[in-house]
Design an enzyme around this catalytic site. Sequence first.
Site, short mmCIF file in Angstrom:
data_model
loop_
_atom_site.label_atom_id
_atom_site.label_comp_id
_atom_site.label_asym_id
_atom_site.label_seq_id
_atom_site.Cartn_x
_atom_site.Cartn_y
_atom_site.Cartn_z
N ALA A 270 9.64 -2.44 0.77
CA ALA A 270 8.26 -2.61 0.32
C ALA A 270 7.31 -2.26 1.47
CB ALA A 270 8.02 -4.05 -0.12
N LYS A 271 6.28 -1.47 1.16
CA LYS A 271 5.25 -1.21 2.16
C LYS A 271 4.28 -2.38 2.13
CE LYS A 271 3.41 2.82 3.07
NZ LYS A 271 3.81 3.12 4.47
N ALA A 272 4.76 -3.50 2.66
CA ALA A 272 3.99 -4.74 2.64
C ALA A 272 3.06 -4.80 3.85
CB ALA A 272 4.93 -5.93 2.63
N TYR B 259 3.38 -4.96 8.79
CA TYR B 259 2.94 -3.96 9.76
C TYR B 259 2.43 -4.56 11.06
CZ TYR B 259 4.05 0.06 6.98
OH TYR B 259 4.77 1.02 6.31
N PHE C 120 0.83 -1.21 0.00
CA PHE C 120 0.00 0.00 0.00
C PHE C 120 0.86 1.25 0.00
CE2 PHE C 120 0.88 -0.88 4.43
CZ PHE C 120 1.04 0.36 5.02
#
Length: 310
Positions: A158-160, A164, A37
């Site tokens: 990577a905004k994986a 999170y 995202f």
Amino acid sequence: MSEPKENICYFKGEYTALKNANINIQTHALQYGTACFGGIRGYWNEEHNNIYIFRIEDHYRRLKESASILCMEFPYSLEKFTGIIKNILGKSEWKQNIYLRPVIYKSDLDISPRLHNVGDSFFVYAIALDDYLDTQKGLNVCVSSWVRIHETQIPTRAKASGGYINSALAKSEAMQQGYDEAILFDINGNISEGSASNIFFVRNGTLHTPDLSSSILEGITRRTIMELARELGVDVVERNVSRSELYTADEVFFAGTGVQVAWIKNIDNRQIGDGQIGPLTKKLQSLFFEIVKGQKEEYNRWLTPVYDKK
């Protein structure tokens, strides 16, 4: 300001009301966190009667890179991506500060923790958002017992979505102990970042921040702050940072799309500097907010207006 009468999002290739955009409980991304995202800010300027989206090209590029790391296809061009975002904001008639969340996710109804041969989909929505953390009150933070994920575990560039969980564990631990936010170590015991923001500190007039080897997200606001500091004639150093350096710093602050620029008053119950916002932090924070609201024409290259001037 209130929410728009109808909040429009982009979902399954169509513009639709956000309340109607739902996914099946078998969706691969819901089961395994197989999504990436972005987080994009838009700032309302009352005088200009416009919302300015900040550094959309940089956010687009990072989203595409995240998708590539996770074996995802993102077929949209920058122009198409920008058009979708402007359309959902325009159709909803937003007239306030907003936060955009574009997501590429594994949308097949499939049971298997893999990335290849699983179909992808894309959506983006907007919500009203002013401060994520209080940017005026000094934050009270702690160094977390949780360690930031390493590049060999979940790629930190990577905004994986799945990664999170690491941030959520640290954030909840901090807040449940009475702190505003957490700072995480990297796997080598160096300072990495906050739960969802990069960290900077000032010592003897030099601005320091952990480098990319410290398992940080390559933040767009981070890059902005470094560029602005250098334009102000401030030396900026990217390197490994130890915990005790933060305790003895003159100034410490977080920077990120959500947090913006938020100064830190205490770390692990130790006061930073004189307990007030530092001069460089204040200067960078003020300049940042002027830029994102379209009040500095020389930085308009970073801004995309939502509403065309008539």
